[in-house]
Motif scaffolding. Sequence first.
Motif, PDB file in Angstrom:
ATOM      1  N   GLY A  34       0.910  -1.279   0.476  1.00  0.00           N
ATOM      2  CA  GLY A  34      -0.042   0.445  -0.001  1.00  0.00           C
ATOM      3  C   GLY A  34       0.952   1.025  -0.384  1.00  0.00           C
ATOM      4  O   GLY A  34       2.004   1.613  -0.278  1.00  0.00           O
ATOM      5  N   TRP A  35       0.210   2.577   0.094  1.00  0.00           N
ATOM      6  CA  TRP A  35       0.307   3.892  -0.150  1.00  0.00           C
ATOM      7  C   TRP A  35      -0.068   4.406   1.548  1.00  0.00           C
ATOM      8  O   TRP A  35      -1.240   4.507   1.842  1.00  0.00           O
ATOM      9  CB  TRP A  35      -0.177   4.760  -1.282  1.00  0.00           C
ATOM     10  CG  TRP A  35       0.792   3.442  -2.184  1.00  0.00           C
ATOM     11  CD1 TRP A  35      -0.006   2.769  -2.943  1.00  0.00           C
ATOM     12  CD2 TRP A  35       2.752   4.165  -2.680  1.00  0.00           C
ATOM     13  NE1 TRP A  35       1.011   2.174  -3.867  1.00  0.00           N
ATOM     14  CE2 TRP A  35       2.433   2.876  -4.301  1.00  0.00           C
ATOM     15  CE3 TRP A  35       3.372   4.678  -2.000  1.00  0.00           C
ATOM     16  CZ2 TRP A  35       3.440   3.391  -4.696  1.00  0.00           C
ATOM     17  CZ3 TRP A  35       4.227   4.892  -3.135  1.00  0.00           C
ATOM     18  CH2 TRP A  35       4.241   3.712  -4.538  1.00  0.00           C
ATOM     19  N   TYR A  36       1.268   4.941   1.974  1.00  0.00           N
ATOM     20  CA  TYR A  36       0.844   6.234   3.548  1.00  0.00           C
ATOM     21  C   TYR A  36       1.203   8.062   2.306  1.00  0.00           C
ATOM     22  O   TYR A  36       1.883   7.284   2.380  1.00  0.00           O
ATOM     23  CB  TYR A  36       1.489   5.523   4.906  1.00  0.00           C
ATOM     24  CG  TYR A  36       0.525   5.209   5.399  1.00  0.00           C
ATOM     25  CD1 TYR A  36       0.466   3.331   4.712  1.00  0.00           C
ATOM     26  CD2 TYR A  36      -0.054   5.134   6.524  1.00  0.00           C
ATOM     27  CE1 TYR A  36      -0.038   2.522   5.389  1.00  0.00           C
ATOM     28  CE2 TYR A  36      -1.105   3.980   6.890  1.00  0.00           C
ATOM     29  CZ  TYR A  36      -1.368   2.440   6.315  1.00  0.00           C
ATOM     30  OH  TYR A  36      -0.941   1.500   7.048  1.00  0.00           O
ATOM     31  N   ARG A  37       1.199   8.376   3.301  1.00  0.00           N
ATOM     32  CA  ARG A  37       1.143   9.726   3.205  1.00  0.00           C
ATOM     33  C   ARG A  37       1.988  10.937   4.258  1.00  0.00           C
ATOM     34  O   ARG A  37       1.005  10.510   5.391  1.00  0.00           O
ATOM     35  CB  ARG A  37       0.490  10.833   1.985  1.00  0.00           C
ATOM     36  CG  ARG A  37      -1.193  11.390   2.107  1.00  0.00           C
ATOM     37  CD  ARG A  37      -2.098  11.659   1.480  1.00  0.00           C
ATOM     38  NE  ARG A  37      -2.977  12.513   1.779  1.00  0.00           N
ATOM     39  CZ  ARG A  37      -3.903  12.161   0.828  1.00  0.00           C
ATOM     40  NH1 ARG A  37      -3.687  12.543  -0.685  1.00  0.00           N
ATOM     41  NH2 ARG A  37      -5.825  13.242   1.383  1.00  0.00           N
ATOM     42  N   ARG A  44       1.647  10.696   9.474  1.00  0.00           N
ATOM     43  CA  ARG A  44       1.224  10.020   8.539  1.00  0.00           C
ATOM     44  C   ARG A  44       0.177   8.742   8.310  1.00  0.00           C
ATOM     45  O   ARG A  44      -0.417   8.993   9.515  1.00  0.00           O
ATOM     46  CB  ARG A  44       2.848   9.233   8.321  1.00  0.00           C
ATOM     47  CG  ARG A  44       3.124   8.096   6.849  1.00  0.00           C
ATOM     48  CD  ARG A  44       3.717   7.277   7.230  1.00  0.00           C
ATOM     49  NE  ARG A  44       5.350   7.798   7.295  1.00  0.00           N
ATOM     50  CZ  ARG A  44       6.429   7.397   7.198  1.00  0.00           C
ATOM     51  NH1 ARG A  44       6.398   5.804   6.372  1.00  0.00           N
ATOM     52  NH2 ARG A  44       7.246   8.281   7.493  1.00  0.00           N
ATOM     53  N   GLU A  45      -0.595   9.152   7.112  1.00  0.00           N
ATOM     54  CA  GLU A  45      -1.960   8.772   6.835  1.00  0.00           C
ATOM     55  C   GLU A  45      -1.874   7.636   6.011  1.00  0.00           C
ATOM     56  O   GLU A  45      -1.171   7.685   4.874  1.00  0.00           O
ATOM     57  CB  GLU A  45      -3.199   9.669   6.684  1.00  0.00           C
ATOM     58  CG  GLU A  45      -2.924  10.657   5.923  1.00  0.00           C
ATOM     59  CD  GLU A  45      -3.823  11.707   5.663  1.00  0.00           C
ATOM     60  OE1 GLU A  45      -4.801  11.546   6.215  1.00  0.00           O
ATOM     61  OE2 GLU A  45      -4.023  12.284   4.323  1.00  0.00           O
ATOM     62  N   ALA A  91       4.298  13.894   1.150  1.00  0.00           N
ATOM     63  CA  ALA A  91       5.614  13.146   0.836  1.00  0.00           C
ATOM     64  C   ALA A  91       4.489  10.953   1.003  1.00  0.00           C
ATOM     65  O   ALA A  91       4.136  10.661   1.935  1.00  0.00           O
ATOM     66  CB  ALA A  91       6.793  12.981   1.799  1.00  0.00           C
ATOM     67  N   TYR A  92       4.567  10.651  -0.146  1.00  0.00           N
ATOM     68  CA  TYR A  92       4.061   9.736  -0.515  1.00  0.00           C
ATOM     69  C   TYR A  92       4.905   8.316   0.051  1.00  0.00           C
ATOM     70  O   TYR A  92       5.989   8.803  -0.466  1.00  0.00           O
ATOM     71  CB  TYR A  92       3.398   9.404  -2.198  1.00  0.00           C
ATOM     72  CG  TYR A  92       2.158   9.581  -1.918  1.00  0.00           C
ATOM     73  CD1 TYR A  92       2.191  12.010  -2.219  1.00  0.00           C
ATOM     74  CD2 TYR A  92       1.070   9.289  -1.487  1.00  0.00           C
ATOM     75  CE1 TYR A  92       0.511  12.555  -1.602  1.00  0.00           C
ATOM     76  CE2 TYR A  92      -0.340  10.070  -2.167  1.00  0.00           C
ATOM     77  CZ  TYR A  92      -0.284  11.522  -2.099  1.00  0.00           C
ATOM     78  OH  TYR A  92      -1.309  12.229  -2.344  1.00  0.00           O
ATOM     79  N   TYR A  93       4.820   7.737   0.680  1.00  0.00           N
ATOM     80  CA  TYR A  93       5.642   6.399   1.530  1.00  0.00           C
ATOM     81  C   TYR A  93       5.054   5.225   0.890  1.00  0.00           C
ATOM     82  O   TYR A  93       4.021   4.795   1.251  1.00  0.00           O
ATOM     83  CB  TYR A  93       5.709   6.419   2.750  1.00  0.00           C
ATOM     84  CG  TYR A  93       6.368   8.068   3.122  1.00  0.00           C
ATOM     85  CD1 TYR A  93       5.750   8.925   3.523  1.00  0.00           C
ATOM     86  CD2 TYR A  93       8.182   7.453   3.124  1.00  0.00           C
ATOM     87  CE1 TYR A  93       6.652   9.769   4.008  1.00  0.00           C
ATOM     88  CE2 TYR A  93       8.759   9.185   3.903  1.00  0.00           C
ATOM     89  CZ  TYR A  93       7.757   9.804   3.984  1.00  0.00           C
ATOM     90  OH  TYR A  93       8.475  10.383   4.516  1.00  0.00           O
ATOM     91  N   THR A 114       8.491   9.537  -1.510  1.00  0.00           N
ATOM     92  CA  THR A 114       8.670  10.462  -2.791  1.00  0.00           C
ATOM     93  C   THR A 114       8.220  11.157  -2.824  1.00  0.00           C
ATOM     94  O   THR A 114       6.690  11.244  -2.406  1.00  0.00           O
ATOM     95  CB  THR A 114       8.199  10.125  -4.163  1.00  0.00           C
ATOM     96  OG1 THR A 114       8.593  10.296  -5.168  1.00  0.00           O
ATOM     97  CG2 THR A 114       7.142   9.364  -4.037  1.00  0.00           C
ATOM     98  N   GLN A 115       8.261  12.685  -3.231  1.00  0.00           N
ATOM     99  CA  GLN A 115       7.210  13.512  -2.782  1.00  0.00           C
ATOM    100  C   GLN A 115       6.015  13.910  -4.297  1.00  0.00           C
ATOM    101  O   GLN A 115       6.607  13.987  -5.184  1.00  0.00           O
ATOM    102  CB  GLN A 115       7.917  14.800  -3.088  1.00  0.00           C
ATOM    103  CG  GLN A 115       7.376  16.695  -2.892  1.00  0.00           C
ATOM    104  CD  GLN A 115       6.320  16.537  -1.331  1.00  0.00           C
ATOM    105  OE1 GLN A 115       6.715  16.004  -0.234  1.00  0.00           O
ATOM    106  NE2 GLN A 115       5.940  17.024  -1.148  1.00  0.00           N
ATOM    107  N   VAL A 116       4.859  14.776  -3.823  1.00  0.00           N
ATOM    108  CA  VAL A 116       4.354  15.093  -4.958  1.00  0.00           C
ATOM    109  C   VAL A 116       3.785  16.264  -4.493  1.00  0.00           C
ATOM    110  O   VAL A 116       3.214  16.589  -3.149  1.00  0.00           O
ATOM    111  CB  VAL A 116       3.247  13.929  -4.878  1.00  0.00           C
ATOM    112  CG1 VAL A 116       1.688  14.480  -5.659  1.00  0.00           C
ATOM    113  CG2 VAL A 116       3.058  12.491  -5.235  1.00  0.00           C
TER     114      VAL A 116
END
Length: 120
Positions: A34-37, A44-45, A91-93, A114-116
């Motif tokens: 998955g992805w968190y941001r 972080r969510e 920032a997406y993790y 990675t920055q969005v």
Amino acid sequence: VQLVESGGGSVQPGGSLRLSCAASGDISSIYVMGWYRQAPGKLRELVAVIDGGGRINFAASVKGRFTISSDNDKNTWSLQMTRVKPEDTAAYYCHAEAEAGGGGGPAWYWGQGTQVTVSS
């Protein structure tokens, strides 16, 4: 277990962006991908996660705009972001709950982030 992200960058509101993650190393099983941001000054969510059975969970704020897909054979997964908004800036993790080949039970793993940035 190492997670490497690709994608990210700057995009205008209403645009699209794709993030990808690849897991490598001595992996026994990946249970959740998955992805968190994390935006500045915020916790972080969760953004989106998918488990080995294909069950998906999205944050309410991205439901209907983001999709998540995975290739379990290749240990890769992607986040397709559409109709992005300035509040998606973060920032997406990349995240995985996985068990390494040496055993020890499942653990959480993170990519480097990675920055969005969504702005006009």
